[in-house]
Write a protein that holds these residues in place. Structure first.
Motif, mmCIF file in Angstrom:
data_model
loop_
_atom_site.group_PDB
_atom_site.id
_atom_site.type_symbol
_atom_site.label_atom_id
_atom_site.label_comp_id
_atom_site.label_asym_id
_atom_site.label_seq_id
_atom_site.Cartn_x
_atom_site.Cartn_y
_atom_site.Cartn_z
ATOM 1 N N THR A 31 27.757 -23.527 -38.447
ATOM 2 C CA THR A 31 28.319 -23.045 -37.206
ATOM 3 C C THR A 31 28.437 -24.205 -36.044
ATOM 4 N N LEU A 32 29.708 -24.248 -35.567
ATOM 5 C CA LEU A 32 29.777 -25.121 -34.250
ATOM 6 C C LEU A 32 29.892 -24.326 -33.153
ATOM 7 N N SER A 33 29.322 -24.912 -32.039
ATOM 8 C CA SER A 33 29.156 -24.199 -30.904
ATOM 9 C C SER A 33 30.156 -24.637 -29.805
ATOM 10 N N CYS A 34 30.516 -23.464 -29.084
ATOM 11 C CA CYS A 34 31.689 -23.940 -27.844
ATOM 12 C C CYS A 34 31.299 -23.222 -26.793
ATOM 13 N N THR A 35 31.069 -23.724 -25.477
ATOM 14 C CA THR A 35 31.255 -22.597 -24.315
ATOM 15 C C THR A 35 32.439 -23.015 -23.450
ATOM 16 N N TYR A 36 32.839 -22.320 -22.291
ATOM 17 C CA TYR A 36 33.535 -22.560 -21.675
ATOM 18 C C TYR A 36 33.396 -21.862 -20.144
ATOM 19 N N ASP A 37 34.027 -22.359 -19.251
ATOM 20 C CA ASP A 37 33.865 -21.812 -17.919
ATOM 21 C C ASP A 37 35.299 -21.436 -17.602
ATOM 22 N N THR A 38 35.416 -20.304 -16.909
ATOM 23 C CA THR A 38 36.822 -19.793 -16.502
ATOM 24 C C THR A 38 36.444 -18.607 -15.433
ATOM 25 N N SER A 39 37.422 -18.453 -14.393
ATOM 26 C CA SER A 39 37.429 -17.372 -13.808
ATOM 27 C C SER A 39 38.480 -16.533 -14.037
ATOM 28 N N GLU A 40 39.206 -16.721 -15.150
ATOM 29 C CA GLU A 40 40.228 -15.868 -15.576
ATOM 30 C C GLU A 40 39.966 -14.982 -16.569
ATOM 31 N N SER A 41 40.562 -13.747 -16.723
ATOM 32 C CA SER A 41 40.329 -12.796 -17.562
ATOM 33 C C SER A 41 41.274 -12.795 -18.943
ATOM 34 N N ASP A 42 42.247 -13.462 -18.751
ATOM 35 C CA ASP A 42 43.224 -13.376 -19.991
ATOM 36 C C ASP A 42 43.429 -14.950 -20.159
ATOM 37 N N TYR A 43 43.186 -15.034 -21.656
ATOM 38 C CA TYR A 43 43.345 -16.674 -21.910
ATOM 39 C C TYR A 43 43.317 -16.675 -23.521
ATOM 40 N N TYR A 44 43.617 -17.906 -24.036
ATOM 41 C CA TYR A 44 43.419 -17.999 -25.463
ATOM 42 C C TYR A 44 42.356 -19.282 -25.698
ATOM 43 N N LEU A 45 41.769 -19.155 -26.724
ATOM 44 C CA LEU A 45 40.665 -19.939 -27.395
ATOM 45 C C LEU A 45 41.095 -20.498 -28.864
ATOM 46 N N PHE A 46 40.860 -21.919 -28.853
ATOM 47 C CA PHE A 46 41.383 -22.510 -30.076
ATOM 48 C C PHE A 46 40.337 -23.534 -30.723
ATOM 49 N N TRP A 47 40.253 -23.383 -32.091
ATOM 50 C CA TRP A 47 39.627 -24.657 -32.872
ATOM 51 C C TRP A 47 40.620 -25.358 -33.357
ATOM 52 N N TYR A 48 40.680 -26.829 -33.194
ATOM 53 C CA TYR A 48 41.507 -27.730 -33.815
ATOM 54 C C TYR A 48 40.380 -28.572 -34.564
ATOM 55 N N LYS A 49 41.112 -28.941 -35.841
ATOM 56 C CA LYS A 49 40.484 -29.763 -36.852
ATOM 57 C C LYS A 49 41.087 -31.331 -36.812
ATOM 58 N N GLN A 50 40.375 -32.382 -36.651
ATOM 59 C CA GLN A 50 41.139 -33.796 -36.661
ATOM 60 C C GLN A 50 40.325 -34.359 -37.605
ATOM 61 N N PRO A 51 41.188 -34.519 -38.828
ATOM 62 C CA PRO A 51 40.573 -35.477 -39.981
ATOM 63 C C PRO A 51 40.974 -36.968 -39.652
ATOM 64 N N PRO A 52 40.493 -37.900 -40.520
ATOM 65 C CA PRO A 52 40.559 -39.134 -40.417
ATOM 66 C C PRO A 52 42.137 -39.518 -40.036
ATOM 67 N N SER A 53 42.932 -38.784 -40.720
ATOM 68 C CA SER A 53 44.352 -39.125 -40.319
ATOM 69 C C SER A 53 44.951 -38.870 -38.746
ATOM 70 N N ARG A 54 44.196 -38.493 -38.203
ATOM 71 C CA ARG A 54 44.317 -38.250 -36.574
ATOM 72 C C ARG A 54 45.119 -36.994 -36.323
ATOM 73 N N GLN A 55 45.750 -36.518 -37.412
ATOM 74 C CA GLN A 55 46.837 -35.014 -37.021
ATOM 75 C C GLN A 55 45.796 -33.954 -36.608
ATOM 76 N N MET A 56 46.317 -33.373 -35.550
ATOM 77 C CA MET A 56 45.571 -32.419 -34.874
ATOM 78 C C MET A 56 46.100 -31.141 -35.515
ATOM 79 N N ILE A 57 45.146 -30.493 -36.426
ATOM 80 C CA ILE A 57 45.337 -29.144 -37.145
ATOM 81 C C ILE A 57 44.893 -27.848 -36.479
#
Lengths: 116, 113
Positions: free
Chosen positions: A20-46
């Protein structure tokens, strides 16, 4: 301003185990999107997985699932049955649903090592 | 369908030189972005564009310029390269709909010496 924090610079997991990888965020907004991206050694953002804040149900994509805790502003990524190909940098990202720029705000990343 | 294409993939610049990083997309996306990724850090927004002829600054715009004369192209210009601009640069694009994802190019690794 919104911020995204990934407190684990590096994680290690045995092949076939769960991590499990952790992530916390700070915002005052109620509507938003959250993402997880993977970046292998090729540098491509997936794009791995996406969560809309208005949805209570946690997103799932095959072996990848999230634990979205809106009140705690926490968004962790669980990888089940880890595979060697999962080794990469993983970035958590936030995007406002009201900011018309649709820009992404990234955390500093977690390097995932997978032991055979 | 090529997606987002960045050129070059690698470049070494001397201090004070200038160069343009090219980015083109063939998905007819309105929105385009330039991010930089410093070692051990996440991506930070340099500039973005919501359509041809419209650009705006992101979080770290100093030392860069952009233009958007067509929907497809969004070049990033470095006028006087400095060592602090050593980074990996990513271009991304997105359609004008909130619940859709951004598509990224493969990045340009730039070293200023």
């Amino acid at each position: 301003a919104q911020t995204v924090t990934q407190s684990q610079p590096e994680m290690s997991v045995q092949e076939a185990e769960t991590v499990t990888l952790s992530c916390t965020y700070d915002t005052s907004e109620s509507d938003y999107y959250l993402f997880w991206y993977k970046q292998p050694p090729s540098r491509q953002m997936i794009l791995v997985i996406r969560q809309e804040a208005y949805k209570q149900q946690n997103a799932t994509e095959n072996r990848f699932s999230v634990n979205f805790q809106k009140a705690a502003k926490s968004f962790s990524l669980k990888i089940s049955d880890s595979q060697l190909g999962d080794a990469a940098m993983y970035f958590c990202a936030y995007r406002s649903a009201v900011d018309s720029s649709y820009k992404l705000i990234f955390g500093s990343g977690t390097r995932l090592l997978v032991r055979p | 369908n090529a997606g987002v294409t960045q050129t070059p993939k690698f470049r070494i610049l001397k201090i004070g030189q200038s160069m343009t990083l090219q980015c083109t997309q063939d998905m007819n996306h309105n929105y385009m972005y330039w991010y930089r990724q410093d070692p051990g850090m996440g991506l930070k927004l340099i500039y973005y564009s919501v359509g041809a002829g419209i650009t705006d600054k992101g979080e770290v715009p100093n030392g860069y310029n952009v233009s958007r004369s067509t929907t497809e192209d969004f070049p990033l210009r470095l006028e006087l390269a400095a060592p602090s601009q050593t980074s990996v640069y990513f271009c991304a694009s997105k359609i004008n709909r909130g619940n859709t994802e951004a598509f990224f190019g493969q990045g340009t690794r730039l070293t200023v010496v």
